[in-house]
Design an enzyme around this catalytic site. Structure first.
Site, mmCIF file in Angstrom:
data_model
loop_
_atom_site.group_PDB
_atom_site.id
_atom_site.type_symbol
_atom_site.label_atom_id
_atom_site.label_comp_id
_atom_site.label_asym_id
_atom_site.label_seq_id
_atom_site.Cartn_x
_atom_site.Cartn_y
_atom_site.Cartn_z
ATOM 1 N N TYR A 55 -11.815 -5.591 10.214
ATOM 2 C CA TYR A 55 -11.148 -5.166 11.450
ATOM 3 C C TYR A 55 -11.059 -6.322 12.445
ATOM 4 O O TYR A 55 -12.038 -6.604 13.166
ATOM 5 C CB TYR A 55 -11.923 -3.984 12.073
ATOM 6 C CG TYR A 55 -12.042 -2.814 11.131
ATOM 7 C CD1 TYR A 55 -11.121 -1.780 11.167
ATOM 8 C CD2 TYR A 55 -13.047 -2.775 10.164
ATOM 9 C CE1 TYR A 55 -11.199 -0.722 10.264
ATOM 10 C CE2 TYR A 55 -13.131 -1.729 9.251
ATOM 11 C CZ TYR A 55 -12.209 -0.710 9.314
ATOM 12 O OH TYR A 55 -12.280 0.332 8.415
ATOM 13 N N GLU A 101 0.842 -1.212 0.000
ATOM 14 C CA GLU A 101 0.000 0.000 0.000
ATOM 15 C C GLU A 101 0.874 1.258 0.000
ATOM 16 O O GLU A 101 1.874 1.320 0.705
ATOM 17 C CB GLU A 101 -0.886 0.001 1.255
ATOM 18 C CG GLU A 101 -1.769 1.238 1.323
ATOM 19 C CD GLU A 101 -2.889 1.055 2.318
ATOM 20 O OE1 GLU A 101 -3.621 0.063 2.208
ATOM 21 O OE2 GLU A 101 -3.008 1.916 3.199
HETATM 22 P P1 FAD Z 1 -18.027 0.800 7.210
HETATM 23 O O1 FAD Z 1 -17.922 -0.566 6.645
HETATM 24 O O2 FAD Z 1 -19.170 1.642 6.773
HETATM 25 O O3 FAD Z 1 -18.058 0.630 8.811
HETATM 26 C C1 FAD Z 1 -18.000 1.755 9.677
HETATM 27 C C2 FAD Z 1 -18.760 1.427 10.972
HETATM 28 O O4 FAD Z 1 -20.155 1.316 10.705
HETATM 29 C C3 FAD Z 1 -18.363 0.088 11.602
HETATM 30 O O5 FAD Z 1 -18.431 0.239 12.997
HETATM 31 C C4 FAD Z 1 -19.396 -0.893 11.104
HETATM 32 O O6 FAD Z 1 -19.599 -1.953 12.017
HETATM 33 C C5 FAD Z 1 -20.647 -0.009 10.991
HETATM 34 N N1 FAD Z 1 -21.476 -0.371 9.829
HETATM 35 C C6 FAD Z 1 -21.065 -0.598 8.571
HETATM 36 N N2 FAD Z 1 -22.117 -0.842 7.746
HETATM 37 C C7 FAD Z 1 -23.206 -0.758 8.521
HETATM 38 C C8 FAD Z 1 -24.585 -0.901 8.245
HETATM 39 N N3 FAD Z 1 -25.042 -1.170 7.017
HETATM 40 N N4 FAD Z 1 -25.460 -0.739 9.276
HETATM 41 C C9 FAD Z 1 -25.013 -0.451 10.518
HETATM 42 N N5 FAD Z 1 -23.697 -0.303 10.837
HETATM 43 C C10 FAD Z 1 -22.814 -0.452 9.843
HETATM 44 N N6 FAD Z 1 -9.577 5.722 5.249
HETATM 45 C C11 FAD Z 1 -9.381 6.710 4.351
HETATM 46 O O7 FAD Z 1 -9.816 7.839 4.586
HETATM 47 N N7 FAD Z 1 -8.715 6.495 3.188
HETATM 48 C C12 FAD Z 1 -8.224 5.276 2.853
HETATM 49 O O8 FAD Z 1 -7.632 5.118 1.776
HETATM 50 C C13 FAD Z 1 -8.411 4.195 3.787
HETATM 51 N N8 FAD Z 1 -7.960 2.959 3.504
HETATM 52 C C14 FAD Z 1 -8.215 1.940 4.386
HETATM 53 C C15 FAD Z 1 -7.786 0.646 4.047
HETATM 54 C C16 FAD Z 1 -8.011 -0.412 4.916
HETATM 55 C C17 FAD Z 1 -7.550 -1.797 4.547
HETATM 56 C C18 FAD Z 1 -8.664 -0.179 6.164
HETATM 57 C C19 FAD Z 1 -8.890 -1.318 7.132
HETATM 58 C C20 FAD Z 1 -9.088 1.090 6.485
HETATM 59 C C21 FAD Z 1 -8.880 2.163 5.608
HETATM 60 N N9 FAD Z 1 -9.319 3.462 5.888
HETATM 61 C C22 FAD Z 1 -9.107 4.480 4.992
HETATM 62 C C23 FAD Z 1 -9.975 3.759 7.176
HETATM 63 C C24 FAD Z 1 -11.533 3.662 7.092
HETATM 64 O O9 FAD Z 1 -12.016 4.635 6.195
HETATM 65 C C25 FAD Z 1 -12.089 3.887 8.491
HETATM 66 O O10 FAD Z 1 -11.750 2.818 9.341
HETATM 67 C C26 FAD Z 1 -13.600 4.208 8.570
HETATM 68 O O11 FAD Z 1 -13.868 4.678 9.891
HETATM 69 C C27 FAD Z 1 -14.509 3.026 8.303
HETATM 70 O O12 FAD Z 1 -14.507 2.678 6.997
HETATM 71 P P2 FAD Z 1 -15.235 1.304 6.523
HETATM 72 O O13 FAD Z 1 -15.151 1.266 5.072
HETATM 73 O O14 FAD Z 1 -14.739 0.168 7.310
HETATM 74 O O15 FAD Z 1 -16.730 1.671 6.981
#
Ligand code: FAD
Length: 286
Positions: free
Chosen positions: A144, A17
């Site tokens: 996570y 990455e």
């Molecule tokens: P989601 O999947 O939407 O989850 C966020 C929270 O909401 C979680 O607690 C989940 O349990 C809950 N949730 C999800 N869907 C639902 C639903 N349908 N109903 C109810 N609750 C729900 N951040 C950046 O800004 N830029 C990046 O390039 C970046 N790259 C990343 C790469 C990786 C591999 C990882 C692990 C993280 C990265 N992040 C990045 C960080 C990420 O954006 C944050 O962790 C963010 O807070 C959550 O993103 P997510 O896509 O996991 O969100």
């Protein structure tokens, strides 16, 4: 090439990455670093994207350069907090035009004072579903092992992985972790919950004392006794600290492969020397 196709061959993979510059004056420095990393021929690379558009402007140029110049498959991260359908569709058109066909669908961190009621997207599964309906992208998502900090429980967060898979995610990359046992327990639970797509283990070598509080603060990952011991022992000796941090990451990776898990993603922090060291130690089977 689609990332899911690479992961589904069953061969061992090692992907890297990188992050884009925030400003144009840093563009060439970052481009050169990412080119050195691409020249190592990792299984694929991913390029991060700043949530809310901050630090997002140069994701596509860096990604397209890697894909076009080195023919290394690339993943464009894409966050959806505060984005409209139109913003996302525009990004997808740009990606398609330059041949980037892999997207990591993310929500992004919630900005202070957010007003989510007015947003087109609230969670990553909605973004994955939207992208899936728009064309032939391979979509990944975030996982996570120690649960997302906002999730009420690990079980609840794993339920979300199912939703993301149903929405179109063809693989997940994990948040960095320092205790492999947490990751193995997580994998068991994820499979028991019916998630079937590949889960790629995210590993970040800790190379300086300065990084530590930031890494733990951002990732909410727990340390491990061995890493704590190295931190304490080499706190005032940067060279030994760096070596101990890289050795620790190498041990983590060796243990993951030894457990029959084929896919590791390295958070390189744009450090080509570090990426080369890890690549030379493990290579990849593709
Ligand atoms: P989601 O999947 O939407 O989850 C966020 C929270 O909401 C979680 O607690 C989940 O349990 C809950 N949730 C999800 N869907 C639902 C639903 N349908 N109903 C109810 N609750 C729900 N951040 C950046 O800004 N830029 C990046 O390039 C970046 N790259 C990343 C790469 C990786 C591999 C990882 C692990 C993280 C990265 N992040 C990045 C960080 C990420 O954006 C944050 O962790 C963010 O807070 C959550 O993103 P997510 O896509 O996991 O969100």
């Amino acid at each position: 090439m689609k990332i899911a196709d690479i992961l589904n061959t069953g061969k061992r993979t090692l992907s890297f990455e990188v992050f884009p510059p925030k400003t144009s004056d840093k563009f060439d420095t970052v481009r050169e670093a990412t080119e050195k990393i691409a020249a190592l021929r990792p299984s694929y690379m991913s390029v991060t994207f700043g949530a809310g558009g901050n630090g997002a402007r140069y994701t596509l140029p860096i990604a397209a350069n890697i894909e076009q110049k080195f023919e290394v498959p690339v993943v464009h991260h894409l966050t959806c907090v505060g984005s409209t359908f139109e913003n996302i569709d525009e990004r997808l058109i740009f990606m398609r035009m330059v041949g980037v066909e892999n997207v990591l669908a993310l929500r992004g961190d919630m900005p202070d004072g957010a007003a989510p009621e007015a947003w087109d997207f609230h969670h990553a599964d909605e973004l994955a579903k939207h992208i899936k309906a728009k064309g032939d992208f391979c979509i990944g998502g975030a996982a996570y092992p120690e649960k997302h900090p906002e999730a009420p429980s690990l079980e609840d967060d794993i339920r979300v992985l199912r939703l993301k898979e149903e929405a179109g995610c063809e693989y997940f990359t994990t948040q960095l972790f320092f205790d492999n046992n947490l990751f193995y327990d997580f994998l068991e639970k994820v499979r028991a919950a019916g998630v079937t797509v590949p889960i790629v283990a995210g590993i970040m070598p800790v190379t300086s004392v300065k990084q530590i509080s930031r890494i733990f603060g951002l990732s909410h990952s727990k340390s491990s006794p061995e890493l704590d011991a190295a931190i304490e022992k080499y706190e005032l000796d940067p060279d030994s600290f760096r070596k101990a941090g890289i050795d620790f990451a190498k041990k983590q990776i060796a243990d993951i492969y030894a457990h029959g898990i084929r896919n590791v993603h390295l958070y390189t922090m744009n450090n080509a020397e570090l990426a080369a060291d890890i690549k030379n130690t493990f290579g990849s089977e593709d």
